[in-house]
Write a protein that holds these residues in place. Sequence first.
Motif, PDB file in Angstrom:
ATOM      1  N   LEU A 448       0.848  -1.185   0.000  1.00 44.56           N
ATOM      2  CA  LEU A 448       0.000   0.000   0.000  1.00 44.56           C
ATOM      3  C   LEU A 448       0.884   1.236   0.000  1.00 44.56           C
ATOM      4  CD1 LEU A 448      -2.866   1.375   0.481  1.00 44.56           C
ATOM      5  CD2 LEU A 448      -2.275   1.309   2.919  1.00 44.56           C
ATOM      6  N   TYR A 449       0.529   2.212  -0.847  1.00 48.71           N
ATOM      7  CA  TYR A 449       1.258   3.485  -0.825  1.00 48.71           C
ATOM      8  C   TYR A 449       0.364   4.576  -1.388  1.00 48.71           C
ATOM      9  CZ  TYR A 449       2.245   2.098  -5.692  1.00 48.71           C
ATOM     10  OH  TYR A 449       2.140   1.674  -6.996  1.00 48.71           O
ATOM     11  N   THR A 453       3.483   9.026  -3.923  1.00 54.22           N
ATOM     12  CA  THR A 453       4.802   8.556  -3.484  1.00 54.22           C
ATOM     13  C   THR A 453       5.627   8.119  -4.683  1.00 54.22           C
ATOM     14  OG1 THR A 453       3.922   7.830  -1.351  1.00 54.22           O
ATOM     15  CG2 THR A 453       6.005   6.870  -2.054  1.00 54.22           C
ATOM     16  N   LYS A 454       6.840   8.627  -4.765  1.00 52.31           N
ATOM     17  CA  LYS A 454       7.737   8.264  -5.861  1.00 52.31           C
ATOM     18  C   LYS A 454       8.385   6.916  -5.567  1.00 52.31           C
ATOM     19  CE  LYS A 454       8.917  12.992  -7.265  1.00 52.31           C
ATOM     20  NZ  LYS A 454      10.026  13.975  -7.463  1.00 52.31           N
ATOM     21  N   LEU A 455       8.284   6.011  -6.519  1.00 52.61           N
ATOM     22  CA  LEU A 455       8.881   4.691  -6.363  1.00 52.61           C
ATOM     23  C   LEU A 455      10.237   4.674  -7.069  1.00 52.61           C
ATOM     24  CD1 LEU A 455       5.726   2.443  -6.878  1.00 52.61           C
ATOM     25  CD2 LEU A 455       6.652   3.407  -4.762  1.00 52.61           C
ATOM     26  N   ASP A 456      11.172   5.419  -6.477  1.00 55.96           N
ATOM     27  CA  ASP A 456      12.516   5.529  -7.055  1.00 55.96           C
ATOM     28  C   ASP A 456      13.575   4.988  -6.109  1.00 55.96           C
ATOM     29  OD1 ASP A 456      12.442   7.409  -5.076  1.00 55.96           O
ATOM     30  OD2 ASP A 456      12.872   9.135  -6.361  1.00 55.96           O
ATOM     31  N   GLY A 457      13.144   4.209  -5.113  1.00 53.17           N
ATOM     32  CA  GLY A 457      14.080   3.637  -4.153  1.00 53.17           C
ATOM     33  C   GLY A 457      14.328   4.497  -2.935  1.00 53.17           C
ATOM     34  N   SER A 458      13.726   5.679  -2.902  1.00 50.59           N
ATOM     35  CA  SER A 458      14.008   6.596  -1.799  1.00 50.59           C
ATOM     36  C   SER A 458      12.966   6.558  -0.686  1.00 50.59           C
ATOM     37  CB  SER A 458      14.108   8.027  -2.331  1.00 50.59           C
ATOM     38  OG  SER A 458      12.853   8.462  -2.849  1.00 50.59           O
ATOM     39  N   ALA A 459      11.832   5.919  -0.924  1.00 53.58           N
ATOM     40  CA  ALA A 459      10.750   5.938   0.069  1.00 53.58           C
ATOM     41  C   ALA A 459      11.085   5.041   1.254  1.00 53.58           C
ATOM     42  CB  ALA A 459       9.442   5.486  -0.566  1.00 53.58           C
ATOM     43  N   ASN A 480      -4.648   2.771  10.858  1.00 49.75           N
ATOM     44  CA  ASN A 480      -3.397   3.197  11.503  1.00 49.75           C
ATOM     45  C   ASN A 480      -2.256   3.320  10.500  1.00 49.75           C
ATOM     46  OD1 ASN A 480      -4.750   3.165  13.936  1.00 49.75           O
ATOM     47  ND2 ASN A 480      -3.996   1.151  14.537  1.00 49.75           N
ATOM     48  N   SER A 481      -2.227   2.449   9.497  1.00 48.41           N
ATOM     49  CA  SER A 481      -1.130   2.487   8.533  1.00 48.41           C
ATOM     50  C   SER A 481      -1.129   3.771   7.712  1.00 48.41           C
ATOM     51  CB  SER A 481      -1.207   1.280   7.598  1.00 48.41           C
ATOM     52  OG  SER A 481      -2.365   1.340   6.791  1.00 48.41           O
ATOM     53  N   LEU A 482      -2.278   4.445   7.636  1.00 49.51           N
ATOM     54  CA  LEU A 482      -2.368   5.645   6.806  1.00 49.51           C
ATOM     55  C   LEU A 482      -1.487   6.778   7.336  1.00 49.51           C
ATOM     56  CD1 LEU A 482      -6.209   5.696   6.066  1.00 49.51           C
ATOM     57  CD2 LEU A 482      -4.362   4.783   4.637  1.00 49.51           C
ATOM     58  N   SER A 483      -1.240   6.803   8.640  1.00 45.99           N
ATOM     59  CA  SER A 483      -0.375   7.860   9.178  1.00 45.99           C
ATOM     60  C   SER A 483       1.034   7.762   8.612  1.00 45.99           C
ATOM     61  CB  SER A 483      -0.340   7.792  10.712  1.00 45.99           C
ATOM     62  OG  SER A 483      -1.552   8.265  11.262  1.00 45.99           O
ATOM     63  N   LEU A 484       1.515   6.540   8.416  1.00 50.71           N
ATOM     64  CA  LEU A 484       2.821   6.370   7.785  1.00 50.71           C
ATOM     65  C   LEU A 484       2.742   6.596   6.286  1.00 50.71           C
ATOM     66  CD1 LEU A 484       4.297   3.229   9.616  1.00 50.71           C
ATOM     67  CD2 LEU A 484       4.936   5.631   9.934  1.00 50.71           C
ATOM     68  N   PHE A 489       5.598   6.843   3.457  1.00 48.23           N
ATOM     69  CA  PHE A 489       5.986   5.445   3.639  1.00 48.23           C
ATOM     70  C   PHE A 489       5.254   4.544   2.655  1.00 48.23           C
ATOM     71  CE2 PHE A 489       8.283   6.179   7.468  1.00 48.23           C
ATOM     72  CZ  PHE A 489       8.870   4.979   7.869  1.00 48.23           C
ATOM     73  N   VAL A 490       5.895   3.454   2.301  1.00 53.85           N
ATOM     74  CA  VAL A 490       5.232   2.314   1.681  1.00 53.85           C
ATOM     75  C   VAL A 490       4.961   1.321   2.810  1.00 53.85           C
ATOM     76  CG1 VAL A 490       5.436   0.407   0.044  1.00 53.85           C
ATOM     77  CG2 VAL A 490       6.410   2.653  -0.516  1.00 53.85           C
ATOM     78  N   TYR A 491       3.753   0.767   2.841  1.00 55.10           N
ATOM     79  CA  TYR A 491       3.403  -0.230   3.855  1.00 55.10           C
ATOM     80  C   TYR A 491       3.260  -1.569   3.152  1.00 55.10           C
ATOM     81  CZ  TYR A 491       0.766  -2.706   7.458  1.00 55.10           C
ATOM     82  OH  TYR A 491       0.342  -3.625   8.389  1.00 55.10           O
ATOM     83  N   ALA A 492       3.980  -2.579   3.638  1.00 53.24           N
ATOM     84  CA  ALA A 492       3.984  -3.877   2.957  1.00 53.24           C
ATOM     85  C   ALA A 492       3.814  -5.010   3.963  1.00 53.24           C
ATOM     86  CB  ALA A 492       5.282  -4.061   2.176  1.00 53.24           C
TER      87      ALA A 492
END
Length: 694
Positions: A448-449, A453-459, A480-484, A489-492
Amino acid sequence: MKQNALPPRAEARPFTHETHGLSRQDDYGWLRAGNWQEVMRDPSVLDADIRAYLEAENAYQEQQLEPTRELQEKLFAEMRGRIKEDDSSVPSPDGPYAYGLKYETGGQQPVFFRTPRDGGEEETLLHGDSEADGKAYFKIGGASQSTDHKLLAWAYDDKGSEYYTLQLRDLATGKDLADRIEDTGGGGVFSADSRYVFYIRLDANHRPSRLFRHEVGTDPAADVLVYEEKDAGFFMGVGKTQSGATILIDIHDHETSEVWMIPANDPTADPVLIAPRETGIEYSVEDHGDLLYILTNAGDAEDFKIVTVPKDNPGRGNWSDLVAHKPGCLILSHCLYKTFMTRLEREEGLPRIVIHDLAGGGEHSIAFDEEAYSLGLGDGYEFDTDTIRFSYSSMTTPSQTFDYNVETRERVLRKEQEVPSGHTAADYVTRRLMAPAADGETVPVSVLYHKGTKLDGSAPLLLYGYGSYGITIPASFNTNSLSLVDRGFVYAIAHIRGGKDKGFRWYKDGRREKKKNTFTDFIAAADHLVAEKFTSHDRIVAHGGSAGGMLMGAIANMAPEKFGGIIAEVPFVDVLATMLDDTLPLTPPEWPEWGNPVADKAAYEYIASYSPYDNVEAREYPAILAVAGLTDPRVTYWEPAKWVARLRATKTGDSLLMLKTNMEAGHGGASGRFDRLKEVALNQAFALMVTGKA
C-alpha cells in the motif's frame, strides 16, 4: 536523535546449561522471576532487581524518544480521528432479540446491547467502561447470552495475565449473580435449558486443562468436572454448533485434534468421543440433524475436505466425503444452517465464500476482483435462516458488512466503516507482488502506498511479517497504517511461509525443521521491494509481534545490513530456553510447531541455530525497539528483556536499542482502544525517527 544518556546494563550472572551433552551459557537467565506464576496474578511481587532493570530500560526508552513526544501525540490524534467513536456493529438476530456491540464517544471499552426485534428500546447488557472504572488494565474475554435470553455469561481479566473471572448476569435486574468463577479461559457455553454453563479452568501453569459444568445459582465449589486433559501438550476449548444442538469439547495442538460432544439438551450426559486423536490429523465439527459435518485433513487431504458421518456412529471409518480435497485450495472453515452450508476457502492467496445447497448439492461462490483483499464470514446466531453476513475490505477500501441472501443471491450493504477525518480510496494504490525466494518459491507481498509517493528507491518502507502457526495476515484496511503512508511510507505485508497464504503446504514449509524458510522469505521480500525500487535497505523498518517478533530477532541476526530499523513487539526470541522449559504455559503444546528439544537432539541443534537470543553476535545491528508485557503468559517478559540485555552487551556500533515493558499489561498491550493507539503511535514515531522522517 537524542542519545546522550547511557543505556542501562543488566548484570551478567553466568550460568551454564547442559542438554544432550551440549553446553550453552546464559548470562541473563536471572531476569526470569522464580515466582513468575505469582507475578502473573500480582505484578507487585516481582523481584526488586528485575523490576529495577526493567524500569531503568523504560526510563532510557522514554528519554531516547522524548524528542518525538509531540510527533507521538500528533500520530495518536490522527489515528483517533479516523475512528468513529460512537461506532456500533450491525446487531445479529437471535430469537426475540438482536444482539450487538458498540462504543460510546470517548469510551475505551465495548458496550454490549440488545434490541427487541418486534420494536422497543435498546437495552444495555454490559457497559465495559463502567466495569473497567478504576482499573489500570481491563479486558472483556467474551459475553454470551443464555438460550432463554435471561442470563449473560461474561468474563474479564484485570491483570493482563489472561486469567479470566467468569460472572453470570441476570438480565432482568442487570446485576451479577453470586456465581463468581476464577481462573477461567474466558466465556462460557450454556446448555439448551439455560440451567448449566460449561467453562474451562486454567491450572497453575496457565494451561486450559479442565472442563467444568456449573449449575446456575449454585456455589462454584460444587461444579462438576466433565473432562480433564492430562496431556500438557494439548489445549482445550469448549463451544457449541451453529444449530445449538451439540456442545463440543475441542482438544488440539498445532497439528492434531480430538473432539468430544455432549447433547445440549442433555447436559449431564457423559461426553462422547467423535474420533480419537491421531498425530497429524485435524478435524472440526458442525452438525445438522442426525449428521455431523466434519472439516478434516484425514486421508492425505492436505488442504482439507468436508465429510459427513452419522452422529450416533461418528468414528473415522464411517466418514464419507462431501466436499472433496482440492490441492492448492485450502478450506479454512465451514458452518451449517438449516438448508445450506457455507465454507470459507483460499486459493492463490485470495479468499472466497462458497454456498452449498444441502438438498441438491449445488454450489455458488462469492468473490471479489481486487488484487489483494480480506474476506470474513460471520457466524451469526440463528440456524434457520436464508441470510449470512460477511465482511470485505482491502488495503484501500474500508471494511464493508454485507447481508447475503443465499436464495436470491442479493447482497445488501449493512454497514461501511466510517473514517471521520476522511478517506479517499483513489488517493492510494494497493498491489500484490511475488518475491522470488532462493529455492524457487515466490512469496506474496501486499503493498500500500499513496499515489503521490515516488517509487525511485528513496521511500521509507514498513515491512510487516508473522509466519507461524498457519496464521494468514489479511490484506485488509488498517486506518493506523495511513499515518505512515501519508508521510511517504510504503506499507507492505510479507505473506511468508509458516502461514497458510498459499495453502497448507505453505505452513508446513515454514515450521519445525523448515522454520528458517520463514526468515529467508522475509529477507527475500525485502530484497524484492528494493529491486523493484519501492525502497532501499537502509530505509526498511521491519515489524512483527509474538512469533513475528521471533522473526524480527532472526532477521536481525541473519541480515542486519538489510534493515534500517526493527520493531519487535512481545517477541518470542528466547526460543531454545522456552522450548526446553515444560513448566511454561505454552511449551508442550508448541513442540509440534517448533520441535521438541527436550527429547530430540536434532531439534535442539536446529532451534539453537536460529534462536535469536542464542545467536546474538558482536556485529552492528539496526536500530531496535523491543516491547514487552510484564504479565504476558504467552511470551514472557524476560524473553525480550534477556535479548536486549545480551544485544547491549555484545553488539558493536552505536545503533539505538530500546526495551519498553508495559508494567500493567500482557500480550496484547494496553486494553483500551485509545490506549492501544498510543502504543501504535510510539512504534510509528520510532519508524519515522530511524528513517529520518520525524
